[in-house]
Every structure is written in structure tokens, then in C-alpha cells.
Design a protein around this motif. Structure first.
Motif, PDB file in Angstrom:
ATOM      1  N   ARG A 133      40.348  36.063  42.586  1.00  0.00           N
ATOM      2  CA  ARG A 133      40.964  37.282  42.070  1.00  0.00           C
ATOM      3  C   ARG A 133      42.425  37.298  42.523  1.00  0.00           C
ATOM      4  O   ARG A 133      42.713  37.116  43.699  1.00  0.00           O
ATOM      5  CB  ARG A 133      40.233  38.500  42.608  1.00  0.00           C
ATOM      6  CG  ARG A 133      40.839  39.830  42.212  1.00  0.00           C
ATOM      7  CD  ARG A 133      40.077  40.973  42.860  1.00  0.00           C
ATOM      8  NE  ARG A 133      38.719  41.038  42.362  1.00  0.00           N
ATOM      9  CZ  ARG A 133      38.323  41.816  41.361  1.00  0.00           C
ATOM     10  NH1 ARG A 133      39.181  42.601  40.769  1.00  0.00           N
ATOM     11  NH2 ARG A 133      37.068  41.819  40.972  1.00  0.00           N
ATOM     12  N   VAL A 134      43.319  37.510  41.553  1.00  0.00           N
ATOM     13  CA  VAL A 134      44.739  37.671  41.840  1.00  0.00           C
ATOM     14  C   VAL A 134      45.066  39.114  41.507  1.00  0.00           C
ATOM     15  O   VAL A 134      44.805  39.574  40.398  1.00  0.00           O
ATOM     16  CB  VAL A 134      45.605  36.712  40.981  1.00  0.00           C
ATOM     17  CG1 VAL A 134      47.070  36.903  41.297  1.00  0.00           C
ATOM     18  CG2 VAL A 134      45.188  35.269  41.195  1.00  0.00           C
ATOM     19  N   GLU A 135      45.639  39.831  42.483  1.00  0.00           N
ATOM     20  CA  GLU A 135      45.901  41.242  42.251  1.00  0.00           C
ATOM     21  C   GLU A 135      47.128  41.697  43.016  1.00  0.00           C
ATOM     22  O   GLU A 135      47.569  41.049  43.964  1.00  0.00           O
ATOM     23  CB  GLU A 135      44.686  42.086  42.639  1.00  0.00           C
ATOM     24  CG  GLU A 135      44.270  41.945  44.083  1.00  0.00           C
ATOM     25  CD  GLU A 135      42.938  42.601  44.392  1.00  0.00           C
ATOM     26  OE1 GLU A 135      42.491  43.454  43.614  1.00  0.00           O
ATOM     27  OE2 GLU A 135      42.360  42.271  45.425  1.00  0.00           O
ATOM     28  N   ILE A 136      47.661  42.825  42.578  1.00  0.00           N
ATOM     29  CA  ILE A 136      48.789  43.450  43.248  1.00  0.00           C
ATOM     30  C   ILE A 136      48.246  44.695  43.942  1.00  0.00           C
ATOM     31  O   ILE A 136      47.707  45.595  43.305  1.00  0.00           O
ATOM     32  CB  ILE A 136      49.912  43.820  42.252  1.00  0.00           C
ATOM     33  CG1 ILE A 136      50.337  42.597  41.443  1.00  0.00           C
ATOM     34  CG2 ILE A 136      51.078  44.460  42.983  1.00  0.00           C
ATOM     35  CD1 ILE A 136      50.843  41.429  42.249  1.00  0.00           C
ATOM     36  N   VAL A 137      48.386  44.729  45.265  1.00  0.00           N
ATOM     37  CA  VAL A 137      47.914  45.861  46.054  1.00  0.00           C
ATOM     38  C   VAL A 137      49.097  46.379  46.861  1.00  0.00           C
ATOM     39  O   VAL A 137      49.643  45.648  47.698  1.00  0.00           O
ATOM     40  CB  VAL A 137      46.762  45.450  47.001  1.00  0.00           C
ATOM     41  CG1 VAL A 137      46.318  46.631  47.845  1.00  0.00           C
ATOM     42  CG2 VAL A 137      45.603  44.861  46.222  1.00  0.00           C
TER      43      VAL A 137
END
Length: 157
Positions: A133-137
Motif C-alpha cells: 500500500r502506498v499512501e499519503i498520511v
């Protein structure tokens, strides 16, 4: 006293000649199934095999930023290079797909949250298997493996 030395010599002789498990695993009757795909590619494509992109919302609407994930082939058949872009940040990650006896097919899907991309592959039945999973947090890029897959050695009789 000599009896003990003879007894010790016999024990050592039998223990040295005992066949170990590692000798058995090196037996020629041990074959690996699904070993039909070559470990290296003859031709490595410069074009991404899978891509995902979405526009990043900007408060002032002055920038044309995007969140993008692209997956590229490497010389090794089951290894890929993942290139990620978020605003002006660029990052890379490696992806290794398990050898299930078929040519690997990488697929990217949109995650449930905004600015999230799911990296996975298709199995023998064509079902999507989530892997990373690639995400911006909190305006930071996060890459994490969500599931693990593997194969085992099977002894063919």
C-alpha cells in the motif's frame, strides 16, 4: 578400560556415517514445481507495466501536483521497480512477486482513502492479490507491505 575405548570408537563410527536431513534434501528425486518461468528477462521494457495517478488538491489551485505510482520491469523476471511521485517528492521501492508458475502480472488499484494506491498482482485465476500500500498520511509518503505470499518446495514422487 579398553572396552570403553572400543565402545566409544563404535559410537563415533556409527554417528559419522548417519545420513543427515540435508543429505536427503539434496537428493536428485527432489524437484521444484512451477519452475517453468526463466529467472531473467530477455527484453526489459522501458514503459511502465502498471500506472496509477490522481491529482492532488491544492488550496490555492496554483500548482499542478499529482500522486502517481508507476511499476517498471527489471532484468529479474519476478522483481519490479516502483517509482512514486507526490507533489515534488520522488521515491523508489522494490517489488518482488512470488513465482507461482505463471508470468507475473502487476496491477495497481485505487485505495479506499484519498491518495492511496494498492500494489498487487494477479494469481492463476486472475484474482487480484494485494501486496503493498502506498499512501499519503499527514502530507508524508508511506509505503508498507500489507500481505505476504510465498511458495514452498514440493517433493515429487
Amino acid at each position: 578400560m579398553k572396552k570403553y575405548y572400543y565402545l566409544l570408537a563404535l559410537v563415533l563410527l556409527f554417528s559419522c556415517n548417519k545420513k543427515t536431513e540435508t543429505d536427503e534434501t539434496k537428493d536428485s528425486s527432489m524437484t521444484v514445481l512451477n519452475d517453468t518461468i526463466p529467472p531473467t528477462r530477455k527484453v526489459v521494457s522501458d514503459v511502465a507495466v502498471a500506472s496509477y495517478s490522481e491529482k492532488v488538491k491544492d488550496k490555492d489551485n496554483l500548482n499542478d501536483w499529482k500522486f502517481a505510482v508507476d511499476v517498471f520491469e527489471t532484468e529479474e523476471t519476478f522483481k519490479y521497480l516502483v517509482k512514486i511521485k507526490y507533489k515534488e517528492l520522488e521515491a523508489e521501492d522494490n517489488l518482488t512477486i512470488p513465482n507461482f508458475g505463471i508470468q507475473p502480472k502487476v496491477k495497481l488499484e485505487k485505495g479506499e482513502e484519498e491518495l492511496t494506491c494498492i500494489i498487487g498482482f494477479l494469481d492463476k485465476e486472475g484474482a487480484f492479490k494485494e501486496f503493498k500500500r502506498v499512501e499519503i498520511v499527514g502530507d508524508q509518503l508511506k509505503i508498507r507491505q500489507t500481505k505476504g505470499y510465498g511458495r514452498s518446495v514440493v517433493k515429487a514422487k
